[in-house]
Design an enzyme around this catalytic site. Structure first.
Site, PDB file in Angstrom:
ATOM      1  N   CYS A   1      -9.599   2.490   8.215  1.00  0.00           N
ATOM      2  CA  CYS A   1      -9.834   3.696   8.992  1.00  0.00           C
ATOM      3  C   CYS A   1      -8.507   4.387   9.139  1.00  0.00           C
ATOM      4  CB  CYS A   1     -10.428   3.387  10.356  1.00  0.00           C
ATOM      5  SG  CYS A   1      -9.219   2.824  11.545  1.00  0.00           S
TER       6      CYS A   1
ATOM      7  N   GLN B   1       0.827  -1.211   0.000  1.00  0.00           N
ATOM      8  CA  GLN B   1       0.000   0.000   0.000  1.00  0.00           C
ATOM      9  C   GLN B   1       0.861   1.262   0.000  1.00  0.00           C
ATOM     10  OE1 GLN B   1      -3.281  -2.032   2.877  1.00  0.00           O
ATOM     11  NE2 GLN B   1      -3.623   0.135   2.568  1.00  0.00           N
TER      12      GLN B   1
END
Lengths: 164, 805
Positions: free
Chosen positions: B384, B236
């Protein structure tokens, strides 16, 4: 480990090769045949990312030996594009209705939807949800997948009517 | 020049911001032509696989490789001993701790990596794993973070025992990692002491896992001729991985190329650095061949990146009219065997200090204690922004608990405590400056949309029917108003391992008026190739369809910190707009030259610069692009490209109002979500279709977490939820249908006013589902029952309340 000879039809083409008796169908497709549409998500038959069509049934190719597919007729998501290379109806509807995000479950989803709509050409939303429950998606919440499959049913039925 | 098409048509042709443009990614994904890491195949590629510990806490007495090396196809077996001379048997974590790459004398969690087998194919590697003989000596196991802090608890981290200072300040116990304090303790305690009403509760947010459908993996390829290492992987944050690999391996950074190919979902799972990456790199260097490692699902759920596991003790003070006067929270954070949380360095508990939520709370205090246990390391932000979902769950449960204490309607209690629109920018008691918000408008819109008063009346009638024996089903109405903090973040206070959390975009316009843009982020399903092109289209007036987007290749993309914490749109999206504006500024000069007027005498109009007062005299961006390359313009360099590195001045604060209606069968514990309404305010909306998709998906993850998904351990530290048989991922059958809605309160500091949305639905939906369960049983005295609310646990609530007759 000694290898065995297997021969099957994949996306309309006859293929053959050598594989260990323990070789899984998913690995034969992905590694021997370079058909990388079907994916491996769980190895326990839960997620359905590896779903292919075998002799007219949806199967999970991660828990099936290629030996069990010997002589079988197998279709993967790659086999669902139109002859001219354009997207097939279900593929197009997934795009149209935003039925995918990361794309990892998509080949299994579309392959399963393809079979579902042959089993039940005019499903209700509930029937689609039940019929797709063997395929997990972590991105979409299924809402647009369901929409895409219902739209595919309409489009396929319209095509069929026009042909008759 | 004559222009036949209308300005509206010209806007529509761009498919820019606000358009529900179909995704460009889908053409390849729908026909199985994505390129995920396991699809990569290189000549002579080998496969790596791990021997993992069956014990949660044990000494590793010996590792015998002999039988494994005799397995046909097995080429090598690596242990900590082999990695030690390279200094790679341990690796730094993102949280300032270090973690064993391969077991160095002991193991600290079940599934920990003990040895790495390299073989010619994945079957041989698995055979090799089976043949490695490891001798363990079991040690006492600690799975409870409170017990871990008892004086006689076993010492887990012998490598750092007796230290008094950790990465985040003083430590008071061998199993204590840090204490992080925010806010004013004395003032908060005074507010609690003076309050009319204080509600107190322990709120547990259980351990879970992001579980993307594609597990983590990589292919490492060291080219011994050029000295260049290429590392493909499910990263990521590819640029950060490159820097970290360089720092820990000593390979110069220009000799490392990291590529994130298509990623099959991330949700935080693919932020961290894992043993598999290090071992694959070493194996490739040792063998001179490419080495692939892809974890299986069990390995994924057991070893890479759990989320949550926060025990949040709360006290909330209020006047008898319901005005909140103070909030106190002490959190015990279970970090597992190593502190591998993915948080910005200065925030060891992430942005947990957003836990005052959407409310104007004058004083607050938060303390978080991080603790080692014999569980897997991780602590990632599962869809989140760094512990924001824990914070939102905490405050949204505390509001409900307070409403019970005050005997008030929870919707009204929220209404009287919301930060008012005129208070923004709002300084929170725990140190944040909320950029913008209009909570009351969103709340009233949501309550109206669901017909709140009628729902409450129906619920009351159902309760009467239940008491009269006419039905066995109750109705729960779940309310949530959440505020997120995303878009990390300002480099002045946000870094990971010292890497500042800016992001970047580079845009090149081609002579014929198409373009390529590259970003420091990486899509994992968010549709960046579609949406970032829309930002550029609106900013520079070239159709989105003519703009290629690339991410994830560190040799070509500008440096950036990657995609997690809803930071792509707030940070890289801002960089995209800024880079586009640099291009437009140069285009203005070119247009003025071509039109033979002063720079100030042309104005921007959708896709062109036109002479002020003479709109029929214009140059389109396409024409300008050609001229930029092919016409000698005095005082201007040829070409039309720009790069922007954007350091945001603040975070963004998306918010939303969610309302869920749930039917609960008291006798079976079965639940059915009858409706779920999600209103999101993410500021400026780039692609409404993609926003809706994000809400559906995130809310479904929230549904899973609230209603059944859990990483559970027994007292021996055995992971009881390591397959999809035990770890709940909802199917299409049980997943609710969502109604989405929105308000638009742009971020005042973001170039296009966008705030980010991908994580809002996970943050907001978990308390919403949980509050619905609690609400159904509120009339019978239920105050707090921990998630996940699976059928068995709900059945138990009913039983304990005496509802089974």
């Amino acid at each position: 480990m000694s290898k065995m000879h297997v021969k099957l039809t994949v996306n309309g083409q006859e293929v053959e090769g050598l594989a260990e008796p323990r070789t899984l169908l998913i690995h034969f497709l992905r590694e021997n045949l370079n058909i990388t549409g079907p994916h491996i998500g769980c190895e326990t038959s839960h997620c359905g990312a590896c779903t292919v069509d075998m002799n007219g049934k949806s199967v999970k190719s991660c828990t099936l030996f290629v030996a069990q597919a010997n002589g079988a007729d197998v279709t993967t998501v790659e086999g669902l594009v139109n002859e001219d290379g354009s997207l097939g109806v279900i593929q197009e509807m997934f795009r149209e209705h935003h039925g995918l995000q990361c794309g990892f479950c998509t080949p299994g989803m579309i392959t399963r939807a393809h079979r579902l709509l042959q089993e039940n050409p005019a499903p209700t939303e509930e029937e689609v949800r039940f019929g797709m429950a063997g395929n997990l998606c972590r991105c979409t919440g299924y809402q647009n997948i369901v929409k895409a499959i219902l739209a595919s049913a309409d489009a396929l039925n319209a095509q069929k009517e026009a042909a008759e | 020049m004559k222009d036949e098409i209308t300005p509206e048509d010209r806007v529509a042709n761009l498919k820019g911001m606000g358009s529900s443009r179909k995704r460009v990614e889908d053409v390849r994904f729908t026909q199985g032509k994505g390129n995920y890491v396991d699809d990569i195949k290189l000549d002579g590629m080998l496969f790596g696989d791990f021997v993992r510990s069956p014990y949660a806490h044990a000494r590793v007495k010996s590792v015998n490789k002999e039988a494994a090396l005799a397995v046909p196809g097995v080429l090598a077996v690596l242990t900590a001993e082999d990695l030690e001379p390279l200094g790679l048997h341990w690796m730094p974590t993102l949280a300032g701790d270090k973690q064993m790459v391969l077991a160095d004398g002991k193991v600290l969690f079940q599934g920990q990596e003990v040895a790495y087998v390299v073989a010619t194919d994945r079957y041989a590697a698995a055979d090799g794993v089976e043949a490695v003989v490891v001798e363990y000596e079991e040690l006492p196991v600690v799975v409870d973070p409170f017990k871990a802090l008892e004086p006689d608890a076993p010492i887990l981290r012998e490598d750092i025992k007796d230290r008094t200072e950790g990465a985040h300040g003083p430590v008071r116990h061998n199993n204590h990692i840090f204490t992080w304090e925010q806010g004013d303790k004395d003032a908060t305690e005074a507010a609690l002491a003076e309050a009319d009403v204080v509600a107190e509760e322990m709120i547990y947010y259980h351990r879970t896992h992001p579980c993307p459908l594609e597990t983590c993996g990589c292919v490492a390829s060291m080219d011994k001729v050029t000295g260049k290492l290429t590392l493909w992987g499910t990263f990521q944050a590819p640029h950060a991985i490159r820097t970290v690999v360089s720092l820990i391996s000593g390979i110069a950074e220009h000799n490392i190329r990291v590529i994130s190919p298509d990623i099959g979902g991330g949700f935080g799972n693919k932020v961290g650095a894992y043993a598999g990456y290090v071992c694959s790199v070493v194996a490739s260097i040792v063998t001179g061949k490419p080495v692939k490692w892809v974890e299986d699902r069990m390995e994924n759920l057991m070893s890479t990146a759990f989320a949550r596991d926060y025990w949040m003790k709360g006290r909330i003070a209020a006047t008898k009219e319901g005005k909140i006067t103070g909030l106190w929270c002490h959190t015990t954070a279970d970090h597992g065997g190593f502190d591998a949380c993915a948080d910005p360095t200065k925030f060891p508990a992430g942005f947990m200090n957003i836990c005052t939520g959407s409310y104007d709370i004058p004083t607050a205090y938060l303390a978080v204690d991080g603790v080692y246990t014999n569980k897997a390391p991780g602590g990632v932000a599962y869809r989140c922004s760094f512990r924001v979902t824990e914070a939102a769950y905490f405050i949204e449960r505390m509001i409900e608990v307070l409403a019970i204490k005050l005997n008030m309607d929870a919707a009204e209690l929220r209404r009287i405590n919301f930060i008012r629109k005129d208070q923004f920018p709002y300084q929170s008691a725990l140190g944040w400056e909320y950029d913008s918000g209009d909570y009351h408008t969103a709340w009233e819109k949501a309550l109206d949309a669901v017909g709140y008063d009628a729902l409450r009346a129906e619920q009351a009638q159902r309760l009467e029917d239940f008491k009269a024996g006419k039905t066995r089903k109750l109705i729960g109405i779940g309310l949530t108003h959440f505020t997120e903090i995303v878009g990390a973040g300002p480099v002045k206070n946000c870094d990971i391992l010292g890497l500042g959390m800016f992001d970047s975009c580079e845009i090149r316009i081609h002579p014929t008026g198409s373009a390529i843009a590259r970003l420091g982020t990486i899509s994992q399903g968010q549709g960046h190739a579609t949406t970032f092109a829309q930002i550029i289209a609106s900013e520079i007036g070239l159709p989105a369809d003519d703009i290629t987007l690339e991410e994830g290749d560190t040799d070509t993309a500008p440096y950036g910190l990657g995609t997690y914490g809803s930071r792509s749109t707030p940070v890289a999206g801002a960089a995209t707009a800024m880079a586009a504006r640099k291009i437009r500024a140069k285009a203005q000069m070119i247009a003025a030259y071509l039109l033979e007027v002063h720079d100030d005498d042309v104005e921007w109009d959708v896709d062109r610069f036109a002479v002020k007062g003479a709109p029929e005299r214009f140059k389109t961006m396409k024409e300008i692009a050609f001229a930029a390359y092919n016409q000698a313009i005095p005082g201007l360099e040829p070409g039309l490209e720009a790069v922007s590195y954007y350091d945001p001045p603040n975070m963004t604060y998306p918010f939303g109002a969610y309302i869920c209606v749930m039917e609960i069968d008291v006798d079976t514990g079965e639940t059915e979500v009858r409706s779920f309404y999600a209103l999101d305010d993410c500021g400026t909306r780039i692609n409404p279709m993609i926003i809706d998709g994000q809400i559906h998906g995130g809310a479904t993850e929230g549904y899973a977490i609230a209603m059944g998904q859990e990483i559970a351990y027994d007292e021996m530290g055995n992971n009881k939820s390591a397959t999809l048989m035990d770890f709940f991922l909802p199917t299409a059958w049980e997943t609710p249908t969502y109604t989405t809605d929105f308000t638009v309160t742009p971020s005042p500091h973001h170039p296009i006013g966008a705030k980010g949305v991908g994580e809002s639905p996970n943050v907001g939906s978990v308390p919403c589902f949980s509050n619905a369960v609690h609400d159904a049983f509120r009339p019978f005295g239920l105050v707090q029952s921990h998630m996940p609310h699976d059928h068995w646990r709900i059945w138990k609530i009913a039983r304990d309340l005496g509802l089974h007759g």
